[in-house]
Write a protein that holds these residues in place. Structure first.
Motif, PDB file in Angstrom:
ATOM      1  N   ASN A 143      11.354  11.953  -3.034  1.00 61.89           N
ATOM      2  CA  ASN A 143      10.236  12.818  -2.615  1.00 61.89           C
ATOM      3  C   ASN A 143       9.105  12.024  -1.964  1.00 61.89           C
ATOM      4  OD1 ASN A 143      11.464  15.122  -3.609  1.00 61.89           O
ATOM      5  ND2 ASN A 143      10.652  14.773  -5.649  1.00 61.89           N
ATOM      6  N   VAL A 144       9.475  11.021  -1.156  1.00 61.74           N
ATOM      7  CA  VAL A 144       8.458  10.221  -0.453  1.00 61.74           C
ATOM      8  C   VAL A 144       8.043  10.976   0.801  1.00 61.74           C
ATOM      9  CG1 VAL A 144       8.079   8.057   0.787  1.00 61.74           C
ATOM     10  CG2 VAL A 144       9.345   8.058  -1.343  1.00 61.74           C
ATOM     11  N   ASN A 145       6.745  10.932   1.072  1.00 61.47           N
ATOM     12  CA  ASN A 145       6.245  11.569   2.284  1.00 61.47           C
ATOM     13  C   ASN A 145       6.829  10.842   3.496  1.00 61.47           C
ATOM     14  OD1 ASN A 145       4.743  12.703   4.319  1.00 61.47           O
ATOM     15  ND2 ASN A 145       2.843  12.699   3.139  1.00 61.47           N
ATOM     16  N   ILE A 175      -6.990   8.557  -3.020  1.00 62.54           N
ATOM     17  CA  ILE A 175      -6.409   8.670  -4.371  1.00 62.54           C
ATOM     18  C   ILE A 175      -7.305   7.959  -5.390  1.00 62.54           C
ATOM     19  CG2 ILE A 175      -4.473   7.870  -5.803  1.00 62.54           C
ATOM     20  CD1 ILE A 175      -2.675   8.438  -3.343  1.00 62.54           C
ATOM     21  N   ILE A 207      -2.310   5.114   5.757  1.00 60.23           N
ATOM     22  CA  ILE A 207      -1.899   4.699   4.401  1.00 60.23           C
ATOM     23  C   ILE A 207      -3.112   4.179   3.627  1.00 60.23           C
ATOM     24  CG2 ILE A 207      -0.421   3.107   3.109  1.00 60.23           C
ATOM     25  CD1 ILE A 207       1.550   3.193   5.428  1.00 60.23           C
ATOM     26  N   LEU A 245       1.258   6.710  -6.677  1.00 62.11           N
ATOM     27  CA  LEU A 245       0.044   7.379  -7.183  1.00 62.11           C
ATOM     28  C   LEU A 245       0.007   8.873  -6.864  1.00 62.11           C
ATOM     29  CD1 LEU A 245      -2.755   4.745  -6.514  1.00 62.11           C
ATOM     30  CD2 LEU A 245      -1.907   5.511  -8.716  1.00 62.11           C
ATOM     31  N   ALA A 255      -5.231   7.075   2.616  1.00 63.42           N
ATOM     32  CA  ALA A 255      -4.619   7.811   1.495  1.00 63.42           C
ATOM     33  C   ALA A 255      -4.862   7.093   0.177  1.00 63.42           C
ATOM     34  CB  ALA A 255      -3.124   7.974   1.745  1.00 63.42           C
ATOM     35  N   ILE A 256      -4.743   5.756   0.196  1.00 60.01           N
ATOM     36  CA  ILE A 256      -4.994   4.971  -1.024  1.00 60.01           C
ATOM     37  C   ILE A 256      -6.440   5.154  -1.485  1.00 60.01           C
ATOM     38  CG2 ILE A 256      -5.429   2.565  -1.739  1.00 60.01           C
ATOM     39  CD1 ILE A 256      -2.650   3.010  -2.127  1.00 60.01           C
ATOM     40  N   ILE A 285       5.979   2.982   8.306  1.00 56.62           N
ATOM     41  CA  ILE A 285       6.515   1.665   7.928  1.00 56.62           C
ATOM     42  C   ILE A 285       7.601   1.233   8.921  1.00 56.62           C
ATOM     43  CG2 ILE A 285       7.802   0.421   6.132  1.00 56.62           C
ATOM     44  CD1 ILE A 285       5.001   0.896   5.258  1.00 56.62           C
ATOM     45  N   LEU A 293       0.836  -1.213   0.000  1.00 54.98           N
ATOM     46  CA  LEU A 293       0.000   0.000   0.000  1.00 54.98           C
ATOM     47  C   LEU A 293       0.864   1.253   0.000  1.00 54.98           C
ATOM     48  CD1 LEU A 293      -2.768  -0.982   2.582  1.00 54.98           C
ATOM     49  CD2 LEU A 293      -2.997  -0.838   0.117  1.00 54.98           C
ATOM     50  N   PHE A 294       1.944   1.202   0.767  1.00 58.03           N
ATOM     51  CA  PHE A 294       2.880   2.346   0.820  1.00 58.03           C
ATOM     52  C   PHE A 294       3.450   2.629  -0.570  1.00 58.03           C
ATOM     53  CE2 PHE A 294       7.503   3.208   1.188  1.00 58.03           C
ATOM     54  CZ  PHE A 294       7.426   4.521   1.596  1.00 58.03           C
ATOM     55  N   MET A 315       2.022   1.907  -3.391  1.00 56.30           N
ATOM     56  CA  MET A 315       0.932   2.466  -4.210  1.00 56.30           C
ATOM     57  C   MET A 315       0.729   3.950  -3.937  1.00 56.30           C
ATOM     58  SD  MET A 315      -1.891  -0.549  -4.241  1.00 56.30           S
ATOM     59  CE  MET A 315      -3.140   0.384  -5.046  1.00 56.30           C
ATOM     60  N   VAL A 316       0.743   4.298  -2.636  1.00 56.10           N
ATOM     61  CA  VAL A 316       0.544   5.718  -2.273  1.00 56.10           C
ATOM     62  C   VAL A 316       1.656   6.578  -2.859  1.00 56.10           C
ATOM     63  CG1 VAL A 316       0.584   7.345  -0.349  1.00 56.10           C
ATOM     64  CG2 VAL A 316      -0.769   5.303  -0.193  1.00 56.10           C
ATOM     65  N   THR A 317       2.872   6.124  -2.671  1.00 53.95           N
ATOM     66  CA  THR A 317       4.001   6.960  -3.113  1.00 53.95           C
ATOM     67  C   THR A 317       4.074   7.052  -4.631  1.00 53.95           C
ATOM     68  OG1 THR A 317       5.356   5.004  -2.730  1.00 53.95           O
ATOM     69  CG2 THR A 317       5.487   6.744  -1.104  1.00 53.95           C
ATOM     70  N   LEU A 348      -9.114   9.634  -8.562  1.00 47.87           N
ATOM     71  CA  LEU A 348      -8.807   9.194  -9.925  1.00 47.87           C
ATOM     72  C   LEU A 348     -10.061   8.812 -10.698  1.00 47.87           C
ATOM     73  CD1 LEU A 348      -5.558   7.063  -9.542  1.00 47.87           C
ATOM     74  CD2 LEU A 348      -5.808   9.160 -10.822  1.00 47.87           C
ATOM     75  N   TYR A 381       4.656   8.530   5.870  1.00 43.20           N
ATOM     76  CA  TYR A 381       4.413   7.127   5.498  1.00 43.20           C
ATOM     77  C   TYR A 381       5.635   6.269   5.814  1.00 43.20           C
ATOM     78  CZ  TYR A 381       0.474   9.117   2.930  1.00 43.20           C
ATOM     79  OH  TYR A 381      -0.663   9.778   2.600  1.00 43.20           O
TER      80      TYR A 381
END
Lengths: 206, 128
Positions: B62-64, B122, B115, A48, B118-119, B71, A41-42, A44-46, B126, B67
């Motif tokens: 540029n990863v948040n 999105i 997470i 998307l 957020a998915i 992990i 999922l992580f 996918m988020v990063t 979309l 998140y």
């Protein structure tokens, strides 16, 4: 656009590598399945998130206008724009100069005893908003009327004979005075109406 | 070599563990706990450097960081729960080990909620 896509692909590659290393860290227990799902999922988020941002940007046409041209293209466009501005400024100054010359000639012609006038000025562009140009110099070529001399020589002074020599000095002095008077009139008119410094007005009488 | 030291220590602990299990079982459990803690402390510095590398990579991509920290927390919970449940299993308390794993799963799910949200957001954005 290509740059943005390239950046997204680069980021995706780094994210996939990162998560692959992370999976190596996972403990061998029943929890591993859970963690793998969440790591998926992580990913996918990063992945998307930038794609979504990219797609949202597409909807705004103005953003393309600002994003598309590179710096070099923008510089070229700006340089072309500056050329056009310079050309227009040159044309405007030329037109302004021609009209001012016509106006000056017309005004000078109103002064009595002047037959023809030819005027030429030089204009310096000004940067002030709303301003067109500043008159630097004004040159005049003037011819007087043919009968001017007889006008003020209606009653000529009789020549004085001194020591047996005939002198014509009084006639030339009167003509010079008349010319000086006309020059002063022209200078006054032009200086007052067009705000030109009197020192920069040059008059030639033929 | 660090691994040789750890393996030697592990073997030594195992010998003492077997001896103590027959005579004083309560001490054998404490020995197991102490060894687990020791290994964890020894590996702490290495884990920190690994996490630092991951953070640098994430910044480049540029990863948040929210998140990524989530992990990391999930992996940490998994390790701690694994240690605990293994010790419980060694002590013969499989039910307690199961409860620890259950709690760890719940905590992992709770941490994963942002997470998942957020998915979902999105996906909703979309879909036109």
């Amino acid at each position: 656009m290509i740059e943005a896509l390239g950046e997204i692909v680069r980021n995706v590659a780094i994210i996939v590598l990162l998560t692959s290393f992370m999976e190596m860290l996972l403990p061998n227990s029943s929890l591993q399945r859970f963690i793998k799902v969440i790591v998926g999922l992580f990913i996918m988020v990063t992945i998307l998130n930038p794609i979504l941002t990219f797609l949202k940007q597409d909807m705004v046409i103005s953003s393309w206008q600002f994003n598309l041209p590179s710096k070099e293209e923008m510089d070229t466009v700006l340089a072309q724009g500056q050329e056009v501005i310079d050309f227009q400024q040159h044309q405007i100054i030329g037109e302004y100069q021609a009209r001012l010359e016509q106006q000056m000639e017309a005004m000078v012609k109103l002064i009595p005893d002047i037959n023809t006038v030819k005027c030429q000025i030089s204009v310096e562009p000004v940067d002030k908003i709303g301003g067109i140009g500043k008159i630097n110099t004004a040159d005049f070529w003037i011819t007087l009327r043919d009968d001017i001399h007889t006008d003020f020589l209606v009653e000529p002074v009789k020549p004085i004979i001194i020591d047996g020599k005939n002198s014509n000095a009084s006639v030339s002095t009167v003509i010079e005075e008349k010319q000086l008077e006309i020059k002063e009139k022209i200078t006054g008119v032009i200086a007052n109406y067009f705000n030109v410094d009197k020192n920069f007005i040059k008059i030639t009488i033929n | 070599m660090e691994i040789i030291r750890i393996v030697a220590l592990g073997l030594l602990t195992m010998v003492f563990y077997v001896i103590l299990k027959e005579r004083k079982e309560e001490f054998s459990i404490q020995l197991g706990l102490a060894f687990a803690a020791l290994v964890f402390i020894l590996m702490m510095g290495k884990i920190e450097s690994i996490l630092q590398v991951f953070e640098d990579l994430a910044l480049q991509a540029n990863v948040n960081m929210f998140y990524l920290n989530t992990i990391f927390k999930i992996i940490g919970i998994a390790y701690i729960a694994e240690f605990g449940s293994q010790i419980c299993k060694d002590a013969g308390s499989s039910s307690i080990a199961g409860k620890i794993e259950f709690a760890a799963k719940i905590l992992i799910m709770v941490l994963a909620i942002p997470i998942i949200v957020a998915i979902l957001e999105i996906i909703v954005k979309l879909i036109p």
